[in-house]
Design an enzyme around this catalytic site. Structure first.
Site, PDB file in Angstrom:
ATOM      1  N   GLU A  99       0.846  -1.196   0.000  1.00 25.05           N
ATOM      2  CA  GLU A  99       0.000   0.000   0.000  1.00 25.05           C
ATOM      3  C   GLU A  99       0.881   1.245   0.000  1.00 25.05           C
ATOM      4  O   GLU A  99       2.024   1.214   0.468  1.00 25.05           O
ATOM      5  CB  GLU A  99      -0.886  -0.059   1.258  1.00 25.05           C
ATOM      6  CG  GLU A  99      -1.684   1.175   1.599  1.00 25.05           C
ATOM      7  CD  GLU A  99      -2.781   1.543   0.607  1.00 25.05           C
ATOM      8  OE1 GLU A  99      -2.475   1.628  -0.589  1.00 25.05           O
ATOM      9  OE2 GLU A  99      -3.919   1.763   1.054  1.00 25.05           O
ATOM     10  N   ASP A 100       0.349   2.344  -0.506  1.00 28.78           N
ATOM     11  CA  ASP A 100       1.117   3.586  -0.495  1.00 28.78           C
ATOM     12  C   ASP A 100       1.170   4.194   0.908  1.00 28.78           C
ATOM     13  O   ASP A 100       2.234   4.377   1.492  1.00 28.78           O
ATOM     14  CB  ASP A 100       0.581   4.593  -1.536  1.00 28.78           C
ATOM     15  CG  ASP A 100      -0.924   4.854  -1.417  1.00 28.78           C
ATOM     16  OD1 ASP A 100      -1.569   4.317  -0.497  1.00 28.78           O
ATOM     17  OD2 ASP A 100      -1.461   5.610  -2.252  1.00 28.78           O
ATOM     18  N   ASP A 103      -3.363   5.337   6.711  1.00 30.49           N
ATOM     19  CA  ASP A 103      -3.808   6.558   7.373  1.00 30.49           C
ATOM     20  C   ASP A 103      -4.755   6.171   8.524  1.00 30.49           C
ATOM     21  O   ASP A 103      -4.295   5.820   9.608  1.00 30.49           O
ATOM     22  CB  ASP A 103      -4.468   7.442   6.304  1.00 30.49           C
ATOM     23  CG  ASP A 103      -4.861   8.813   6.799  1.00 30.49           C
ATOM     24  OD1 ASP A 103      -4.199   9.319   7.709  1.00 30.49           O
ATOM     25  OD2 ASP A 103      -5.832   9.385   6.273  1.00 30.49           O
ATOM     26  N   PHE A 152      -0.490  16.453   3.860  1.00 32.24           N
ATOM     27  CA  PHE A 152      -1.035  15.748   2.711  1.00 32.24           C
ATOM     28  C   PHE A 152       0.076  15.585   1.680  1.00 32.24           C
ATOM     29  O   PHE A 152       0.712  16.548   1.287  1.00 32.24           O
ATOM     30  CB  PHE A 152      -2.232  16.486   2.099  1.00 32.24           C
ATOM     31  CG  PHE A 152      -2.985  15.610   1.160  1.00 32.24           C
ATOM     32  CD1 PHE A 152      -3.967  14.748   1.635  1.00 32.24           C
ATOM     33  CD2 PHE A 152      -2.686  15.597  -0.190  1.00 32.24           C
ATOM     34  CE1 PHE A 152      -4.638  13.897   0.778  1.00 32.24           C
ATOM     35  CE2 PHE A 152      -3.357  14.749  -1.064  1.00 32.24           C
ATOM     36  CZ  PHE A 152      -4.343  13.903  -0.576  1.00 32.24           C
ATOM     37  N   ARG A 165       0.803  12.104  -9.454  1.00 37.23           N
ATOM     38  CA  ARG A 165       1.271  10.727  -9.238  1.00 37.23           C
ATOM     39  C   ARG A 165       2.624  10.452  -9.893  1.00 37.23           C
ATOM     40  O   ARG A 165       3.379   9.598  -9.448  1.00 37.23           O
ATOM     41  CB  ARG A 165       0.271   9.714  -9.818  1.00 37.23           C
ATOM     42  CG  ARG A 165      -1.047   9.606  -9.079  1.00 37.23           C
ATOM     43  CD  ARG A 165      -1.776   8.329  -9.525  1.00 37.23           C
ATOM     44  NE  ARG A 165      -3.187   8.324  -9.222  1.00 37.23           N
ATOM     45  CZ  ARG A 165      -3.718   7.976  -8.048  1.00 37.23           C
ATOM     46  NH1 ARG A 165      -2.940   7.607  -7.058  1.00 37.23           N
ATOM     47  NH2 ARG A 165      -5.016   7.992  -7.865  1.00 37.23           N
TER      48      ARG A 165
HETATM   49  P1  IMP Z   1      -7.046   4.762   5.136  1.00 39.02           P
HETATM   50  O1  IMP Z   1      -5.877   4.149   5.843  1.00 39.02           O
HETATM   51  O2  IMP Z   1      -8.207   3.815   4.961  1.00 39.02           O
HETATM   52  O3  IMP Z   1      -7.479   6.054   5.791  1.00 39.02           O
HETATM   53  O4  IMP Z   1      -6.709   5.158   3.662  1.00 39.02           O
HETATM   54  C1  IMP Z   1      -5.476   5.312   3.188  1.00 39.02           C
HETATM   55  C2  IMP Z   1      -5.621   5.796   1.756  1.00 39.02           C
HETATM   56  O5  IMP Z   1      -5.915   7.185   1.760  1.00 39.02           O
HETATM   57  C3  IMP Z   1      -4.311   5.632   1.021  1.00 39.02           C
HETATM   58  O6  IMP Z   1      -4.320   4.458   0.262  1.00 39.02           O
HETATM   59  C4  IMP Z   1      -4.285   6.835   0.136  1.00 39.02           C
HETATM   60  O7  IMP Z   1      -4.877   6.525  -1.106  1.00 39.02           O
HETATM   61  C5  IMP Z   1      -5.141   7.858   0.817  1.00 39.02           C
HETATM   62  N1  IMP Z   1      -4.298   8.860   1.485  1.00 39.02           N
HETATM   63  C6  IMP Z   1      -4.112   9.026   2.806  1.00 39.02           C
HETATM   64  N2  IMP Z   1      -3.262  10.037   3.063  1.00 39.02           N
HETATM   65  C7  IMP Z   1      -2.889  10.507   1.852  1.00 39.02           C
HETATM   66  C8  IMP Z   1      -1.983  11.552   1.434  1.00 39.02           C
HETATM   67  O8  IMP Z   1      -1.355  12.252   2.240  1.00 39.02           O
HETATM   68  N3  IMP Z   1      -1.845  11.727   0.096  1.00 39.02           N
HETATM   69  C9  IMP Z   1      -2.506  10.982  -0.825  1.00 39.02           C
HETATM   70  N4  IMP Z   1      -3.342   9.998  -0.486  1.00 39.02           N
HETATM   71  C10 IMP Z   1      -3.541   9.751   0.838  1.00 39.02           C
HETATM   72 MG    MG Z   2      -4.614   4.347  -1.889  1.00 39.02          MG
END
Ligand code: IMP
Ligand code: MG
Length: 187
Positions: A99-100, A103, A152, A165
Site C-alpha cells: 500500500e502507499d 492513514d 497531505f 502521481r
Molecule cells: P485509510 O488508511 O483507509 O485512511 O486510507 C489510506 C488511503 O488514503 C491511502 O491508500 C491513500 O490513497 C489515501 N491517502 C491518505 N493520506 C494521503 C496523502 O497524504 N496523500 C494521498 N493519499 C492519501
Molecule cells: Mg490508496
C-alpha cells in the site's frame, strides 16, 4: 498540474530508492526464499510496487486490487468496497499487501479480512508511508518505509485529485484550491 499549488519535497527520489531497496532485502530475508503473492493496491501503490518487486528475490507473483472508500478527499469513512478483486489463487500462499499510505487504517483492515477468506498461509502488510498517529482502527503493518505523521502528500504514486502521481519524489502539498472536507492542517 496546477502550478500554483505549493510542493515541498519531503522524500527525495534517492532517499526513496535506498529505503525501497532495504525493504526488498528485509522481505527477501524474512520469507526465506518461499514463493510469495504480492497484492498491490491501485492506484497509489503502482510505482512503489514496481520498484519494490525488483528488490525481492523470492519466487513472486503479482496481483492488484482496487478499493473505493466513501468519504471526503481528506479522510476515508470506513465504508470500503472492492472495485477490482484479486485474480490469482492465494490459498495456502504467503501474501504481501503493498500500500502507499496507511492513514486511518480502514482500508487495510477491510482488505486483510477479505483476503483471509481465501485461506492464504499468511497475510502481511508493507506500506511506503505510515501515518500511525492518525489511526482510527488498529491494523498491524509489518514493513514501513517511512513514518510521516502529518501533511497531505503527493508524488511517487500519491495523488491529489489524480494529479502529481508521476512525480519521482514525495512532496507535502499546500493546495491553492481546497475541496470541501480537506484540512491540510489536520493531517
Ligand atoms: P485509510 O488508511 O483507509 O485512511 O486510507 C489510506 C488511503 O488514503 C491511502 O491508500 C491513500 O490513497 C489515501 N491517502 C491518505 N493520506 C494521503 C496523502 O497524504 N496523500 C494521498 N493519499 C492519501
Ligand atoms: Mg490508496
Amino acid at each position: 498540474m496546477d502550478n500554483k499549488d505549493q510542493l515541498l519535497e519531503v522524500l527525495s527520489s534517492e532517499t526513496i530508492k535506498t529505503r525501497v531497496c532495504e525493504l526488498g532485502e528485509q522481505i527477501s530475508r524474512d520469507y526465506h526464499g518461499r514463493p510469495l503473492v504480492l497484492v498491490g493496491i491501485l492506484n497509489g501503490a503502482f510505482i512503489f510496487v514496481a520498484d519494490l518487486v525488483r528488490n525481492i528475490r523470492n519466487p513472486l507473483r503479482i496481483d492488484f486490487v482496487r478499493l473505493a472508500s466513501y468519504g471526503s478527499q481528506a479522510e476515508s469513512s470506513g465504508r470500503i468496497s472492492i472495485t477490482k478483486d484479486i485474480e490469482l489463487d492465494i490459498k495456502d500462499t504467503d501474501v504481501l499487501v503493498v500500500e502507499d499510505i496507511v492513514d486511518t487504517g480502514y482500508t487495510l483492515k477491510y482488505l486483510k479480512e477479505v483476503l483471509k477468506l481465501h485461506n492464504p498461509a499468511s497475510v502481511r502488510i508493507c506500506c511506503l508511508i505510515d501515518k500511525k498517529e492518525r489511526r482510527k482502527v488498529a491494523v498491524e503493518v509489518d514493513y514501513v518505509g517511512f513514518d510521516i505523521p502529518s501533511g497531505f502528500l503527493v508524488g511517487y504514486g500519491l495523488d491529489f485529485n489524480e494529479n502529481y502521481r508521476h512525480l519521482p519524489a514525495v512532496y507535502h502539498l499546500n493546495p491553492v484550491y481546497k475541496p470541501e472536507g480537506f484540512m491540510p492542517s489536520d493531517r
